[in-house]
Design an enzyme around this catalytic site. Structure first.
Site, PDB file in Angstrom:
ATOM      1  N   ASP A 443       0.818  -1.210   0.000  1.00  0.00           N
ATOM      2  CA  ASP A 443       0.000   0.000   0.000  1.00  0.00           C
ATOM      3  C   ASP A 443       0.852   1.260   0.000  1.00  0.00           C
ATOM      4  OD1 ASP A 443      -2.721   0.342  -0.285  1.00  0.00           O
ATOM      5  OD2 ASP A 443      -3.010   0.998   1.774  1.00  0.00           O
ATOM      6  N   ASP A 880     -11.811  -5.723  10.840  1.00  0.00           N
ATOM      7  CA  ASP A 880     -11.876  -7.170  10.919  1.00  0.00           C
ATOM      8  C   ASP A 880     -13.107  -7.636  11.699  1.00  0.00           C
ATOM      9  OD1 ASP A 880     -10.905  -6.046  13.186  1.00  0.00           O
ATOM     10  OD2 ASP A 880      -9.063  -7.207  13.298  1.00  0.00           O
TER      11      ASP A 880
END
Length: 1178
Positions: A443, A880
């Site tokens: 990223d 998550d």
């Protein structure tokens, strides 16, 4: 079909995608893909079909200069779609047409095989930019043996070549070709040899009769048999069939051919059954025959078993929970009915805190009522999916594919060597090579990560065969070579010591190369930048400019081949900064062939003998998504969703494993153990299999509870007995269709009090009982073509998933490949036949990678449901937990897989400040969940009651910190004021307090028993609960309230991953580093106040004419309880032994002065009695 420009001198290569048929009889080139993809010509939603001018991609990456706001485009011809991929020709890489016409040269270069076109090209593209493919020189120079001279020389074919009248082949040029390819060339290729392009001379079938004996025992031509003709798939699922050489496959299973080629016999119906399944065993047993094997018994054997906790432990555990709940009820009732009239304010605060603590304990304890353990049987998995059968006579692996995601963002905080070791452990995992693909998400778009991955791919050609040959565990080289144990244990091969020494030497050199990459990149970039400045000055002088004027040149980052790196630069130029760079995809390792490839003997170039080892490597892809200013990239969740879309187009594994860059595979069989749950009976309802997190590099005393064993071994095991464990961000195998937001095939709704009344729903039948508002049903209607619901769902796919037709076409393929076998499904359910995933795979070409570039563009997710209900969910720093909650809320269930040998291992921050900031991030995400629609109070009826309680507690636990801070100050306030929370220490109060304490200790002992943890782990967890509750959790509540009320965005820094300690360095040096943080203020204040209060209380009682010892004992006891829990925090502030920070001396002096003043005020000297009367304590 890919057609290239005829002129090799042209710089850009125009790639034309054909809608059907072959081009001039030539065969398409490509590599074997790990998963079959949708054929362009057979896809009804493809832009190549005659549906008009529908866009084929969601981004402007595939078509030149296409804006995202365009709603119309030029009408696309129904026969061809053309777009340009700029691939500059180099001396080492000519045009594809030339490579197609020189296949005989490839066959002659048996010593050094050429790297594939896909793995040798880096693809870039993005918003309003052309998708470019740049051929690069990679450091992967490892040698790999190619096909034997007796194999067919056609690309993508591994059949045995036929012989002509001479030993050179059927053509004088010596080009090897199999019978099927020869007939194909004769029938549709004009009868010309693919090698020399000359017409074939007369050749008959009699020429290969001499080879009949050699081919009798060979199974090289045993292709996986196709599906029966009566097995009809829906038009949306037709893409799962192999489009390779359809004309040569029989329409149905040919029993006669199978019997002849395998020397098999029919079983049931014959008088006898031969032993070993083939031929007649002479002199073995009773005439070499035995009873027919029970194939039904093999299919009925389960892959997994649920092992319940012993009733001798679980029953007393549940009884103690009930007893403690009753005791708490009586105690709180007594406390409310017996106030302390002398200090109502103290009694009120303590009572409110105790009521909240009781509620918090109940929410935490209720989900622990049904803990379970699970075990797997890997032998059954191998027997069911990797053994020969009628539909798969060659015994190719029938396991579904797995795509492994590894995420990294900053090479400075996440060392490339750590990431490289994680990648190596994935490439060496014990799973079918052709079914595995690894994707690294960078990223940060850093060239350091890119080149480190290239070095990793090069070293993998040595490390992976070494692991397979000798059964190395663990398959992380840093961990393996750093083990302090006998490495010869259980090793029987004579050449192990020699090969281990060689591989160790290669790994040391590999580490040196990785660690020197930053300096190498800097020096290279400085040299190129200086050269560019000289060129600019020379050009300025040629144009007659003023040489004194400064020249503006970009300080770029340069790759090793002398071109600019398309990712981020250190100078942060336009289009090359952290938040502004193009999308990048590079296949470091191409997809492997379907057949095993064995190596050669050890020599000067090959370190180890791999003649009996499969040396293929899984596909390895580098991905850096496009980033542009003005777009919300959604941190890690956005990066994971970009990987989901990229992998769907390139490999489309029906299952996904995600790992952090510092979490490596410690058990090479971990993927197989996880797949046992997914492929067992009832596995189609499982959305993910979560593995526990295990950590390395933690100090032996585990000062800050980094192992977190109470959560992973107690709470998660207990949730496994309900609807499944929560998703914790890493070490999790997902079902791809569950990530896409689809509902399970069947589920249960819970009605009534505590969900006691259950209603079962079948969500993939044509008549669904009830459909939720945001339900997505998979487009499956094999036997119900008159149902319009699936057609409506298909029309809504572009709005939900974006307008990439390749991505939409991959969804039913992934669903089909993730199904259970037909013999495991019940009546009326959908399943797949055995052997359906053992077919050869489709090639990976440039057009596919160009399409993958378009789906990682910065605007692809606009006006779609990515991040809302598809993929990883946005809007929380703990994406998550929210992602797992959404799946459970749709009716899916999850599984907790605890293996005997740890499946994965990673690192955790052992520094106090880093640990507190990590807990702060988790708690802030929980507060965000509480104030969002993801609060379990708004869950659907498909979530079980106790599972709802567990998720509700996830959002509630940070608020306990407010009451905990007050309660930690109450003992000090009691000692300062001389009052206590009760009017006097009565027998009733002491009995209640004793009962609550004893039941808590007994519950802890039983939890230790059934969870397998230690008392030390439990106590460390209790200590850090108070440390985090008085430091990080209150800050999280404040930050969450600011975000909800004032809209203040929350940003967190990436947790630093500890690099591998060199020899001689202190492994736990970070443990003793003191870094100041505002989170330390509340615990420090609590410690100081309580220590002063104890001194004041003791002094007041000793010098009081009427000492109240009961109140002193009560206050000192609770203050001591607080200080014991904060002891690890105080020890962390002290730093290394013998190196006390200066601030500690300041605190000590301040405390001494305060205590001295208090002592003088309480017990003044007799000679200064008059003076002290005028003293006023501030």
């Amino acid at each position: 079909m890919v057609k290239t420009a005829s002129s090799p001198s042209s710089s850009p290569v125009t790639i034309t995608v054909s809608s059907g048929g072959k081009v001039s009889g030539s065969r398409s080139m490509g590599l074997t893909s790990p998963v079959p993809r949708a054929s362009i010509s057979n896809n009804p939603n493809s832009p190549l079909s005659s549906r008009g001018n529908r866009r084929a991609s969601g981004g402007g990456g595939k078509y030149s200069s296409m804006s995202k706001d365009e709603t119309t485009m030029e009408e696309v011809n129904t026969e061809f779609v053309s777009y340009t991929v700029h691939i500059p020709p180099t001396p080492d890489h000519q045009s594809m047409s030339e490579s197609q016409t020189s296949l005989n040269e490839d066959n002659n270069n048996s010593g050094k095989p050429k790297r594939s076109f896909i793995s040798g090209t880096i693809f870039t593209g993005g918003y309003n930019s052309v998708t470019r493919g740049h051929v690069i020189e990679c450091s992967m120079n490892g040698t790999e043996p190619v096909k034997s001279g007796l194999m067919c020389g056609m690309k993508g074919c591994d059949e045995k070549a036929i012989r002509g009248k001479n030993s050179r082949g059927i053509c004088d040029c010596g080009f090897k070709i199999c019978r099927d390819c020869y007939l194909d060339c004769v029938g549709s290729g004009g009868g010309r040899c693919p090698g020399c392009k000359e017409p074939y001379k007369d050749f008959s079938d009699d020429d290969e009769e001499d080879d009949g004996d050699d081919e009798t025992g060979s199974e090289a031509e045993d292709l996986a048999l196709p599906l029966p003709s009566d097995f009809k798939l829906d038009k949306r699922l037709s893409v799962v069939k192999s489009f390779k050489a359809q004309s040569h496959q029989p329409p149905e299973f040919d029993h006669t051919r199978w019997l002849f080629e395998t020397k098999g016999t029919y079983g049931y119906g014959n008088a006898v059954w031969p032993k070993d399944g083939y031929g007649v065993g002479v002199g073995s047993g009773s005439n070499g025959f035995e009873h027919p094997p029970d194939f039904g018994e093999r299919s009925r054997r389960p892959l997994t078993r649920k092992v319940g906790i012993s009733a001798a432990i679980l029953s007393p555990y549940r009884l103690l929970i009930l007893i403690r709940l009753i005791a708490l009820g009586f105690f709180l009732t007594w406390r409310i009915r017996h106030p302390n009239h002398e200090a109502m304010w103290l009694w009120g605060m303590s009572t409110v805190c105790e009521l909240w603590f009781g509620l918090s304990w109940l929410l935490d304890q209720l989900p622990k009522l049904c803990p379970v353990n699970r075990v797997t049987d890997l032998s059954v998995l191998k027997e069911r999916f990797e053994s020969p059968n009628l539909r798969n006579p060659k015994g190719r692996s029938d396991l579904p594919g797995i795509d492994v995601f590894v995420s990294t963002a900053d090479p400075e905080k996440e060392p490339p060597l750590v990431t490289a070791n994680t990648i190596l452990s994935i490439l060496a995992v014990d799973y079918p090579v052709e079914k595995l693909a690894c994707y690294l998400s960078d990223d940060g778009g850093a060239l350091l990560t890119f080149e480190a991955l290239a070095e990793t791919a090069s070293f993998a050609r040595i490390w992976v065969p070494f692991c397979r040959k000798h059964g190395i565990e663990p398959r992380n080289p840093e961990t393996y070579f750093g083990q302090k144990r006998d490495h010869l244990k259980n090793k029987v091969k004579l050449d192990f010591v020699r090969e281990r020494r060689r591989v160790k030497r290669e790994y040391d050199e590999f580490k040196v190369r990785i660690n020197s990459l930053p300096e190498s990149i800097r020096r290279r970039s400085d040299a190129y930048n200086a050269h560019e400045e000289l060129r600019a000055k020379k050009k300025q002088m040629e144009m007659g400019g003023n040489t004194s004027d400064p020249i503006k040149t970009s300080k770029g980052i340069w790759m090793s081949d002398g071109t600019h790196w398309p990712g981020t630069w250190a100078s942060a130029e336009t289009d090359h900064s952290r938040g502004d760079h193009a999308g990048i995809i590079q296949a470091m390792l191409a997809p492997p062939n379907a057949e095993p490839v064995y190596g050669v003997e050890a020599d000067g170039e090959n370190l180890i003998d791999t003649t009996e080892v499969d040396i293929r490597l899984p596909m390895l892809v580098y991905v850096s998504r496009e980033k542009r200013p003005g777009y919300d990239h959604n941190k890690k969740a956005g990066a994971m969703n970009a990987l989901v879309r990229t992998s769907a187009i390139m490999s489309n594994g029906p299952f996904i494993l995600n790992l952090d860059c510092d979490h490596y595979i410690y058990n090479s069989l971990a993927l197989r153990e996880g797949m046992c749950f997914m492929l067992d009976r009832g596995g189609d309802r499982i959305c993910y299999v979560q593995f526990p997190q295990r950590f390395e590099g933690i100090d032996p005393s585990d000062r800050y509870a980094n192992h977190n064993t109470v959560f992973f071994d107690v709470c998660m095991r207990a949730l496994d007995g309900l609807q499944g464990p929560m998703y914790v961000g890493t070490g999790c195998i997902f079902r791809r269709t569950a990530l896409y937001g689809f509902s399970p095939p069947r589920t249960t709704e819970h009605h009534g009090w505590f969900g006691r009344r259950k209603i079962k729903l079948l969500l993939r039948r044509p008549k669904v009982v009830k459909k939720e508002e945001d339900e997505i049903a998979l487009p499956i209607n094999e036997d119900h073509n008159d149902d319009d619901d699936a057609d409506i769902e298909s029309l809504l796919l572009p709005r939900r998933f974006g307008n990439s037709t390749s991505l939409a076409a991959s969804i039913p393929v992934a669903e089909y490949q993730g199904r259970l076998l037909q013999d495991l499904q019940g009546k009326g359910y959908h399943g797949r036949p055995a052997g359906s995933l053992a077919v050869p795979r489709e090639p990976l070409d440039a057009a596919t990678v160009a399409e993958a570039i378009s789906v990682i563009s910065c605007f692809y997710e606009d006006k779609t449901e990515w991040g809302k209900r598809v993929g990883w969910i946005y809007g929380s720093v703990t994406e998550d937990v929210v992602t797992g909650y959404r799946m459970h809320n749709r009716g899916w269930r999850s599984i907790y897989c605890v293996t005997k040998r740890d499946a994965f291992r990673g690192t955790a921050p052992i520094n106090l400040t880093d640990r507190l900031h990590q807990v702060l991030r988790w708690a802030t995400g929980s507060v965000e969940i509480f104030f969002s629609r993801n609060n379990a109070l708004f869950a659907s009826r498909r979530l079980k009651f106790l599972q709802r309680v567990a998720y509700f507690n996830v959002g509630m636990y940070p608020f306990t910190s407010m009451f905990l801070i007050v309660y930690c100050f109450l003992p000090a306030v009691s000692l300062f004021s001389g009052q206590f929370i009760v009017q006097h220490l009565s027998v009733t109060f002491l009995v209640f307090l004793l009962a609550i304490t004893i039941t808590l200790c007994m519950l802890a002992i039983l939890e230790i028993k059934w969870a397998g943890i230690t008392l030390h782990d439990w106590w460390r967890n209790e200590q850090f609960w108070l440390i985090g509750g008085t430091s990080a959790h209150p800050a999280a509540v404040l930050q969450g309230l600011l975000k909800v009320i004032a809209g203040v965005d929350i940003s967190f820094t990436l947790t630093s991953k500890s690099a591998t300690a060199e020899e001689g360095d202190d492994e736990f040096a970070e443990l003793y580093v003191v870094r100041w943080s505002f989170l330390m203020i509340p615990p420090i204040t609590i410690m100081m106040v309580n220590m002063i209060a104890i001194a004041v209380g003791v002094a007041r009682t000793l010098y009081s004419p009427f000492p109240q010892w009961s109140k002193l004992v009560g206050g000192v006891f609770f203050s001591f309880w607080v200080l014991c829990h904060l002891y690890p925090f105080a020890k962390g502030l002290m730093g290394r032994r013998g190196k006390v920070p200066t601030i500690v001396f300041v605190w000590s002096g301040l405390l001494s002065i305060i205590i001295s003043l208090l002592w003088v005020y309480i017990s003044p000297p007799s000679s200064t009695q008059d003076y002290t009367r005028t003293f006023q304590f501030p």
